[in-house]
Design a protein around this motif. Sequence first.
Motif, PDB file in Angstrom:
ATOM      1  N   VAL A   5       0.889  -1.163   0.000  1.00 27.97           N
ATOM      2  CA  VAL A   5       0.000   0.000   0.000  1.00 27.97           C
ATOM      3  C   VAL A   5       0.930   1.218   0.000  1.00 27.97           C
ATOM      4  O   VAL A   5       1.214   1.806   1.042  1.00 27.97           O
ATOM      5  N   PRO A   6       1.467   1.588  -1.178  1.00 30.02           N
ATOM      6  CA  PRO A   6       2.498   2.625  -1.249  1.00 30.02           C
ATOM      7  C   PRO A   6       2.066   3.960  -0.657  1.00 30.02           C
ATOM      8  O   PRO A   6       2.883   4.635  -0.019  1.00 30.02           O
ATOM      9  N   LEU A  10       3.292   1.113   3.418  1.00 33.62           N
ATOM     10  CA  LEU A  10       2.993  -0.110   4.144  1.00 33.62           C
ATOM     11  C   LEU A  10       3.083  -1.313   3.215  1.00 33.62           C
ATOM     12  O   LEU A  10       2.618  -1.264   2.078  1.00 33.62           O
ATOM     13  N   SER A  11       3.682  -2.373   3.703  1.00 31.39           N
ATOM     14  CA  SER A  11       3.656  -3.669   3.030  1.00 31.39           C
ATOM     15  C   SER A  11       3.237  -4.708   4.057  1.00 31.39           C
ATOM     16  O   SER A  11       3.662  -4.657   5.207  1.00 31.39           O
ATOM     17  N   VAL A  12       2.392  -5.626   3.643  1.00 32.54           N
ATOM     18  CA  VAL A  12       1.914  -6.690   4.523  1.00 32.54           C
ATOM     19  C   VAL A  12       2.187  -8.015   3.826  1.00 32.54           C
ATOM     20  O   VAL A  12       1.851  -8.181   2.650  1.00 32.54           O
ATOM     21  N   GLN A  29      -7.317  -9.869   5.376  1.00 32.98           N
ATOM     22  CA  GLN A  29      -8.422  -8.919   5.509  1.00 32.98           C
ATOM     23  C   GLN A  29      -8.421  -8.264   6.897  1.00 32.98           C
ATOM     24  O   GLN A  29      -8.653  -7.057   7.011  1.00 32.98           O
ATOM     25  N   TYR A  30      -8.158  -9.039   7.922  1.00 33.52           N
ATOM     26  CA  TYR A  30      -8.132  -8.487   9.280  1.00 33.52           C
ATOM     27  C   TYR A  30      -7.010  -7.453   9.424  1.00 33.52           C
ATOM     28  O   TYR A  30      -7.233  -6.332   9.891  1.00 33.52           O
ATOM     29  N   VAL A  31      -5.802  -7.831   9.017  1.00 34.72           N
ATOM     30  CA  VAL A  31      -4.652  -6.933   9.162  1.00 34.72           C
ATOM     31  C   VAL A  31      -4.858  -5.653   8.348  1.00 34.72           C
ATOM     32  O   VAL A  31      -4.679  -4.545   8.860  1.00 34.72           O
TER      33      VAL A  31
END
Length: 166
Positions: A5-6, A10-12, A29-31
């Motif tokens: 998510v630039p 954020l990177s997950v 989805q939760y994170v």
Amino acid sequence: MAVAVPERRLSVAVLTNSTNKAARDAILQYVLGELVPDWTAESITPAITDPPRPMTLPEGEWAGRISAPEREVPVSLRVLPGGQIELRLADASATVPASAPAAWDLHASFPLQLPTADARINSPELGLGLRLEAGALTGEAHAYKNGDTEGRLGNYLSHPCTLDPV
């Protein structure tokens, strides 16, 4: 599954020891729901806008190598009539149809295993994405295990590949 998510810096990444995509997706989805309030599942679905088109490479033979970490793997390729490609790798060969999406002049997947220790673990397929540049075919070889229609399972190993005309 990895999601970037630039705009939020954020990177997950969600790693599971299961092929159950429902569990993986629920965790993701939760994170993302906690960290990115306006997140929706549709926002991470990749849109593929690179449809395949017929390959236009002329018939002929190419030889070169796939540069894997443990060694250089010799490979030869023949462009056959009707958009077919024959790939010879170690003591095996396969003939498959090839396409040419916008990113590649040649794109194909073969039921051949790259003869390296990491590929032998769980990557029985070999994909090629090559561009014709300065008289050579250059690009990537991917050792992987095909999943279902929603993704790949197992290792996805990318290696540089270079082929010259014979």
